[in-house]
Design an enzyme around this catalytic site. Structure first.
Site, mmCIF file in Angstrom:
data_model
loop_
_atom_site.group_PDB
_atom_site.id
_atom_site.type_symbol
_atom_site.label_atom_id
_atom_site.label_comp_id
_atom_site.label_asym_id
_atom_site.label_seq_id
_atom_site.Cartn_x
_atom_site.Cartn_y
_atom_site.Cartn_z
ATOM 1 N N ASP A 20 1.057 -1.291 0.050
ATOM 2 C CA ASP A 20 -0.033 -0.017 0.087
ATOM 3 C C ASP A 20 0.722 1.323 -0.198
ATOM 4 O OD1 ASP A 20 -1.800 -1.908 0.411
ATOM 5 O OD2 ASP A 20 -2.861 -1.062 2.017
ATOM 6 N N LYS A 120 -7.019 -4.755 -3.087
ATOM 7 C CA LYS A 120 -7.870 -5.401 -2.045
ATOM 8 C C LYS A 120 -8.845 -4.021 -1.215
ATOM 9 C CE LYS A 120 -4.050 -4.441 1.286
ATOM 10 N NZ LYS A 120 -4.659 -3.303 1.839
ATOM 11 N N CYS A 165 -2.122 -2.613 7.595
ATOM 12 C CA CYS A 165 -2.133 -3.482 6.430
ATOM 13 C C CYS A 165 -0.689 -4.411 6.592
ATOM 14 C CB CYS A 165 -2.044 -2.695 5.274
ATOM 15 S SG CYS A 165 -3.840 -2.318 4.902
HETATM 16 C C1 VGL Z 1 -4.726 0.908 5.907
HETATM 17 C C2 VGL Z 1 -6.118 1.757 7.304
HETATM 18 C C3 VGL Z 1 -7.193 1.545 6.291
HETATM 19 C C4 VGL Z 1 -3.266 0.235 5.513
HETATM 20 C C5 VGL Z 1 -5.672 0.659 4.712
HETATM 21 O O1 VGL Z 1 -2.939 0.127 4.497
HETATM 22 O O2 VGL Z 1 -2.498 0.169 6.504
HETATM 23 N N1 VGL Z 1 -4.880 1.334 7.021
HETATM 24 N N2 VGL Z 1 -6.943 1.107 5.148
#
Ligand code: VGL
Ligand code: ZN
Length: 219
Positions: A20, A120, A165
């Site tokens: 991410d 995702k 994540c």
């Molecule tokens: C994430 C919070 C919400 C992450 C993704 O990538 O850690 N954290 N969505």
């Protein structure tokens, strides 16, 4: 180690997993992780090294539809801080909305070495922190099948955010039987609620997960 046809295979069976690294988790993003963009340089270096030495490189992207269940804006009743616990459905600012600038990979992340991109969190009513399973703990992203089909046994993991994540991904990876190393210079935490970075590292320690720096793998 020298492989057939002179191809370096020192990292055969190893994959770098980049979690991410998207604009919304970096400077000025909707769910900004402090110093989030500092993970890019070490990840770029290791990604290039990895493909040059027979390893694999995979990136994930948080990829939410508008009005996603994880967005505070999608709920009438405001969530308290306590809702941002690991088990409940946390409520976040709108982030990584499909097709938005915020959902794009951070500009300086080199995507050339990336061989697979896993998206995702695209089901409206289901969040997904882990690169392997959505938060119902049973819906697969397909990553485990991909890695096992290719004989990958060892994972090097970096990206954002350490406490969500990255944490969920590494815990799943260990459960699925991979040897896992978290790249400490290539992760940053969102720290919501305060202290969750420490909690995350404690959980990794508990699970027996190794910590190392990207330079330890660039020989
Ligand atoms: C994430 C919070 C919400 C992450 C993704 O990538 O850690 N954290 N969505
Ligand atoms: Zn998200």
């Amino acid at each position: 180690m020298e492989g057939i046809n002179g191809i370096e295979i020192a990292l055969a069976g190893t994959a770098l997993l980049i979690i991410d690294v998207q604009n919304d988790f970096c400077k000025g993003g909707a769910l900004e992780v402090r110093d989030g963009e500092t993970v890019v340089a070490p990840l770029n270096a290791l990604a290039e090294y990895c493909v040059d030495h027979g390893g694999r490189v995979i990136a994930t992207a948080d990829w939410h539809p508008r009005g996603h269940v994880s967005f505070a804006s999608a709920h009438k009743v405001a969530a308290s801080d306590a809702d941002n616990g690991a088990n409940d459905q946390a409520r976040w600012p709108d982030h990584c909305v499909q097709g938005s600038k915020g959902a794009q990979f951070y500009e300086s992340l080199n995507l050339n070495p990336v061989q697979l991109i896993i998206r995702k969190g695209f089901r409206p009513n289901l969040d997904s922190y882990s690169a392997f399973f959505e938060n119902d703990r049973t819906t697969q992203t397909g990553l485990d099948g991909y890695l096992k089909a290719l004989g990958v046994t060892t994972l090097l993991i970096g990206g954002l955010a350490t406490d969500y994540c990255v944490l969920y991904s590494v815990l799943d990876a260990v459960r699925l039987g991979y040897r896992v190393t978290v790249l400490v210079d290539a992760v940053q935490a969102v720290n919501i609620p305060a202290g969750s970075e420490q909690v995350a590292f404690a959980a990794m320690h508990e699970a027996g997960i190794a910590l190392a720096e990207t330079k330890d793998f660039i020989l």
